[in-house]
Design an enzyme around this catalytic site. Structure first.
Site, PDB file in Angstrom:
ATOM      1  N   ARG A  69       0.814  -1.235   0.000  1.00 47.68           N
ATOM      2  CA  ARG A  69       0.000   0.000   0.000  1.00 47.68           C
ATOM      3  C   ARG A  69       0.838   1.271   0.000  1.00 47.68           C
ATOM      4  NH1 ARG A  69      -2.811  -3.134   3.820  1.00 47.68           N
ATOM      5  NH2 ARG A  69      -4.583  -4.186   2.854  1.00 47.68           N
ATOM      6  N   LYS A 105       3.073  11.338 -11.470  1.00 50.50           N
ATOM      7  CA  LYS A 105       2.143  10.520 -12.265  1.00 50.50           C
ATOM      8  C   LYS A 105       2.832   9.189 -12.525  1.00 50.50           C
ATOM      9  CE  LYS A 105      -0.859  13.613 -14.837  1.00 50.50           C
ATOM     10  NZ  LYS A 105      -1.247  14.097 -16.172  1.00 50.50           N
ATOM     11  N   GLU A 124       8.846  17.699 -25.061  1.00 49.31           N
ATOM     12  CA  GLU A 124       8.266  18.111 -23.772  1.00 49.31           C
ATOM     13  C   GLU A 124       8.863  19.451 -23.315  1.00 49.31           C
ATOM     14  OE1 GLU A 124       5.708  16.464 -22.760  1.00 49.31           O
ATOM     15  OE2 GLU A 124       5.970  14.297 -23.044  1.00 49.31           O
ATOM     16  N   LYS A 140       7.498  22.691 -14.475  1.00 49.44           N
ATOM     17  CA  LYS A 140       6.705  21.525 -14.060  1.00 49.44           C
ATOM     18  C   LYS A 140       6.412  21.590 -12.565  1.00 49.44           C
ATOM     19  CE  LYS A 140       5.200  17.077 -14.535  1.00 49.44           C
ATOM     20  NZ  LYS A 140       5.242  15.847 -15.275  1.00 49.44           N
ATOM     21  N   GLU A 160      -4.396  17.152 -10.956  1.00 50.16           N
ATOM     22  CA  GLU A 160      -4.992  17.544 -12.237  1.00 50.16           C
ATOM     23  C   GLU A 160      -6.495  17.833 -12.139  1.00 50.16           C
ATOM     24  OE1 GLU A 160      -3.093  15.669 -15.646  1.00 50.16           O
ATOM     25  OE2 GLU A 160      -4.995  15.736 -16.691  1.00 50.16           O
ATOM     26  N   ARG A 166      -3.080  21.585 -14.294  1.00 49.46           N
ATOM     27  CA  ARG A 166      -2.085  20.560 -14.632  1.00 49.46           C
ATOM     28  C   ARG A 166      -2.400  19.915 -15.985  1.00 49.46           C
ATOM     29  NH1 ARG A 166       1.010  15.918 -11.036  1.00 49.46           N
ATOM     30  NH2 ARG A 166       2.108  15.049 -12.827  1.00 49.46           N
ATOM     31  N   ASN A 193      -0.652  18.515 -20.805  1.00 47.11           N
ATOM     32  CA  ASN A 193      -0.990  17.492 -21.798  1.00 47.11           C
ATOM     33  C   ASN A 193      -1.207  18.064 -23.193  1.00 47.11           C
ATOM     34  OD1 ASN A 193      -1.038  14.876 -20.555  1.00 47.11           O
ATOM     35  ND2 ASN A 193      -2.584  15.745 -19.210  1.00 47.11           N
ATOM     36  N   HIS A 202      -1.048  15.819 -26.202  1.00 47.48           N
ATOM     37  CA  HIS A 202      -1.011  14.431 -25.749  1.00 47.48           C
ATOM     38  C   HIS A 202      -2.242  13.628 -26.164  1.00 47.48           C
ATOM     39  CE1 HIS A 202       2.424  15.854 -23.552  1.00 47.48           C
ATOM     40  NE2 HIS A 202       2.609  14.721 -22.909  1.00 47.48           N
ATOM     41  N   HIS A 256      -1.297  10.417 -27.746  1.00 45.21           N
ATOM     42  CA  HIS A 256      -1.635   9.090 -27.199  1.00 45.21           C
ATOM     43  C   HIS A 256      -2.405   8.270 -28.235  1.00 45.21           C
ATOM     44  CE1 HIS A 256      -1.264  10.446 -22.701  1.00 45.21           C
ATOM     45  NE2 HIS A 256      -0.109  10.247 -23.279  1.00 45.21           N
ATOM     46  N   HIS A 260       7.119   8.398 -27.559  1.00 45.02           N
ATOM     47  CA  HIS A 260       6.123   9.271 -26.923  1.00 45.02           C
ATOM     48  C   HIS A 260       6.342  10.743 -27.328  1.00 45.02           C
ATOM     49  CE1 HIS A 260       3.433  10.821 -23.838  1.00 45.02           C
ATOM     50  NE2 HIS A 260       4.392  11.625 -23.431  1.00 45.02           N
TER      51      HIS A 260
HETATM   52  P1  NAD Z   1      11.971   5.200 -22.370  1.00 48.27           P
HETATM   53  O1  NAD Z   1      11.874   5.063 -20.933  1.00 48.27           O
HETATM   54  O2  NAD Z   1      11.462   4.097 -23.224  1.00 48.27           O
HETATM   55  O3  NAD Z   1      13.492   5.482 -22.754  1.00 48.27           O
HETATM   56  C1  NAD Z   1      13.846   5.662 -24.097  1.00 48.27           C
HETATM   57  C2  NAD Z   1      14.995   4.749 -24.523  1.00 48.27           C
HETATM   58  O4  NAD Z   1      16.212   5.284 -24.061  1.00 48.27           O
HETATM   59  C3  NAD Z   1      14.923   3.357 -23.957  1.00 48.27           C
HETATM   60  O5  NAD Z   1      15.387   2.446 -24.913  1.00 48.27           O
HETATM   61  C4  NAD Z   1      15.891   3.408 -22.778  1.00 48.27           C
HETATM   62  O6  NAD Z   1      16.401   2.162 -22.410  1.00 48.27           O
HETATM   63  C5  NAD Z   1      16.955   4.289 -23.355  1.00 48.27           C
HETATM   64  N1  NAD Z   1      17.772   5.018 -22.413  1.00 48.27           N
HETATM   65  C6  NAD Z   1      17.382   5.573 -21.234  1.00 48.27           C
HETATM   66  N2  NAD Z   1      18.377   6.317 -20.739  1.00 48.27           N
HETATM   67  C7  NAD Z   1      19.419   6.196 -21.569  1.00 48.27           C
HETATM   68  C8  NAD Z   1      20.719   6.735 -21.586  1.00 48.27           C
HETATM   69  N3  NAD Z   1      21.132   7.605 -20.675  1.00 48.27           N
HETATM   70  N4  NAD Z   1      21.548   6.368 -22.593  1.00 48.27           N
HETATM   71  C9  NAD Z   1      21.128   5.529 -23.568  1.00 48.27           C
HETATM   72  N5  NAD Z   1      19.895   5.024 -23.631  1.00 48.27           N
HETATM   73  C10 NAD Z   1      19.047   5.356 -22.632  1.00 48.27           C
HETATM   74  O7  NAD Z   1      11.224   6.530 -22.897  1.00 48.27           O
HETATM   75  P2  NAD Z   1      11.111   8.010 -22.324  1.00 48.27           P
HETATM   76  O8  NAD Z   1      10.978   8.869 -23.502  1.00 48.27           O
HETATM   77  O9  NAD Z   1      12.137   8.300 -21.319  1.00 48.27           O
HETATM   78  O10 NAD Z   1       9.718   7.981 -21.540  1.00 48.27           O
HETATM   79  C11 NAD Z   1       8.509   7.757 -22.218  1.00 48.27           C
HETATM   80  C12 NAD Z   1       7.502   7.276 -21.223  1.00 48.27           C
HETATM   81  O11 NAD Z   1       7.297   8.282 -20.237  1.00 48.27           O
HETATM   82  C13 NAD Z   1       6.148   7.002 -21.811  1.00 48.27           C
HETATM   83  O12 NAD Z   1       5.683   5.775 -21.311  1.00 48.27           O
HETATM   84  C14 NAD Z   1       5.290   8.136 -21.332  1.00 48.27           C
HETATM   85  O13 NAD Z   1       3.937   7.766 -21.185  1.00 48.27           O
HETATM   86  C15 NAD Z   1       5.907   8.451 -20.023  1.00 48.27           C
HETATM   87  N6  NAD Z   1       5.675   9.815 -19.568  1.00 48.27           N
HETATM   88  C16 NAD Z   1       5.246   9.981 -18.296  1.00 48.27           C
HETATM   89  C17 NAD Z   1       5.055  11.244 -17.802  1.00 48.27           C
HETATM   90  C18 NAD Z   1       4.655  11.430 -16.370  1.00 48.27           C
HETATM   91  O14 NAD Z   1       4.303  12.549 -15.984  1.00 48.27           O
HETATM   92  N7  NAD Z   1       4.714  10.399 -15.558  1.00 48.27           N
HETATM   93  C19 NAD Z   1       5.309  12.361 -18.605  1.00 48.27           C
HETATM   94  C20 NAD Z   1       5.769  12.156 -19.899  1.00 48.27           C
HETATM   95  C21 NAD Z   1       5.952  10.872 -20.378  1.00 48.27           C
HETATM   96  N1  GLY Z   2       3.194  14.859 -18.127  1.00 43.53           N
HETATM   97  C1  GLY Z   2       1.943  15.390 -17.698  1.00 43.53           C
HETATM   98  C2  GLY Z   2       1.843  15.591 -16.239  1.00 43.53           C
HETATM   99  O1  GLY Z   2       2.732  15.300 -15.482  1.00 43.53           O
HETATM  100  O2  GLY Z   2       0.832  16.020 -15.786  1.00 43.53           O
END
Ligand code: NAD
Ligand code: GLY
Length: 361
Positions: free
Chosen positions: A117, A139, A181, A223, A233, A237, A241, A244, A248, A261
């Site tokens: 939890r 998030k 972003e 942010k 949100e 907030r 998006n 997005h 998405h 993404h």
């Molecule tokens: P990812 O986590 O898939 O990383 C991208 C690629 O880079 C992967 O292959 C990873 O292994 C590689 N990688 C990571 N760090 C590296 C480094 N230093 N050197 C070499 N390779 C490296 O993708 P991302 O773009 O980081 O994240 C996308 C995800 O984040 C999506 O699932 C999206 O929905 C989510 N997201 C979440 C929020 C949130 O607020 N929580 C906001 C934006 C995006």
């Molecule tokens: N990436 C959108 C949020 O954090 O709200």
């Protein structure tokens, strides 16, 4: 080294930004007890896991290496995290450390929110996208085949440790995805930053350390302000998006992992800008500036060729911003001014989707 703060009363936390932070004591100082599980993936592990583990010497550290890819951001893979935590007898005082991009960060955060939890977690983002966006704000989620990030929780980390050195190994395409972003903050609330990006995009693409550090800091500042004002949100907030809902839909329709993404968000922001202009809310003269900046960041500005208007409509209907059956979108009044609204002309949206989708016959 810079320290920013996400101000959320007793759940406030620092964001450390600087070079060579991985081996330092920035994780250690936020641990509740000596038990730690570092969750990463098969790409990041050989690059950076040792540095993190070395910085935790003397503690009870376990590591878990997940497969790499958006398609593995799933309930099935999440279960592996729970299996490892249970097999390793992790107590409620354990801390999960998310070492990786947004996929590892979102999944590890959700695991932390659920395990017993709720246990502590620390974000150690290694992609530009994760450093400027996903690691901050709490998030957490996994994808469902029917919709992106549909299963998750708001759950804040105890700290965010951004080591800017790790960006040297990031592939160019991932760097551009992160820049989507970064550009987003300029578009929704920081016109001065947008202008800075117009001047400095070349330096960012060349991985100039000072330029990247400035962009990360300014993005995290934006942010942190948004999250502090509206953690779950209920209002502003949602502006984070921008693009997005279109993005998405692209990720879901093309199968997770085809388009990054950030790439989907890049095309999505351009679609949102075009709809805003068609609506008469955004000066059409600004569309060119937005398109030039996105293109200069090597981001797509049109949807995938094989997507139809129906693909968009079907997937956009599943968006988390649907309220009482009405799809709300983030649209622009100006560079630096965004609104969340359901009060746009649906016919204009249909026209835009048809015009943009070359997959329609
Ligand atoms: P990812 O986590 O898939 O990383 C991208 C690629 O880079 C992967 O292959 C990873 O292994 C590689 N990688 C990571 N760090 C590296 C480094 N230093 N050197 C070499 N390779 C490296 O993708 P991302 O773009 O980081 O994240 C996308 C995800 O984040 C999506 O699932 C999206 O929905 C989510 N997201 C979440 C929020 C949130 O607020 N929580 C906001 C934006 C995006
Ligand atoms: N990436 C959108 C949020 O954090 O709200």
């Amino acid at each position: 080294m810079k320290t920013l703060n996400v101000s959320l009363a007793d759940r406030s936390y620092p964001i450390y930004i600087g070079p060579a932070l991985l081996g330092g004591d920035y994780i250690r100082r936020h641990l509740r007890a000596s038990q730690v599980m570092v969750v990463t993936n098969e790409t990041v592990a050989p690059l950076y896991l040792n540095r993190v583990v070395d910085g935790l010497s003397g503690l009870q550290v376990e590591t878990l290496i997940l497969p790499d890819g958006e398609q593995f951001k799933s309930l099935a893979v999440l279960e592996r995290v729970f299996d490892a935590l249970l097999k390793g007898r992790h107590a409620r005082t354990t801390t999960l450390v998310a070492l990786g991009g947004g996929v590892v960060g979102d999944m590890t955060g959700f695991a932390a929110a659920c395990y017993q939890r709720g246990v502590d977690f620390i974000q150690v983002p290694t992609t530009l996208l994760a450093q400027v966006d996903s690691s901050v704000g709490g998030k957490t989620a996994v994808n469902h085949p029917l919709g992106k990030n549909m299963i998750g929780a708001f759950y804040q980390p105890k700290a965010v440790v951004i080591d800017t050195d790790v960006l040297v190994t990031l592939p160019d395409r991932e760097l551009s995805a992160g820049l989507a972003e970064v550009i987003k903050y300029g578009l929704i609330r920081d016109a001065e930053f947008f202008r800075w990006l117009e001047v400095n995009m070349g330096l960012l693409l060349a991985r100039d350390v000072a330029a990247l550090s400035y962009a990360i800091e300014r993005s995290c500042n934006n942010k942190a302000e948004v999250v502090a004002a509206d953690e779950t949100e209920q209002g502003d907030r949602a502006l984070l998006n921008l693009g997005h809902t279109f993005g998405h839909a692209i990720e879901t329709a093309t199968g997770y992992g085809q388009w990054l993404h950030g790439e989907a968000v890049g095309a999505g922001m351009m679609m949102a800008a075009r709809l805003s202009a068609a609506q008469g809310w955004l000066d059409p003269g600004l569309l060119g500036r937005i398109e030039v900046l996105l293109t200069s960041a090597r981001l797509p500005v049109t949807p995938p060729e094989n997507m139809s208007a129906d693909d968009f409509s079907r997937n956009m209907a599943l968006d988390k911003k649907v309220h009482d059956g009405q799809l709300r979108l983030i649209l622009l009044n100006d560079i630096g001014k965004a609104i969340l609204t359901a009060d746009y002309d649906k016919q204009l949206l249909d026209n835009l989707l048809k015009e943009q989708c070359r997959g329609d016959s």
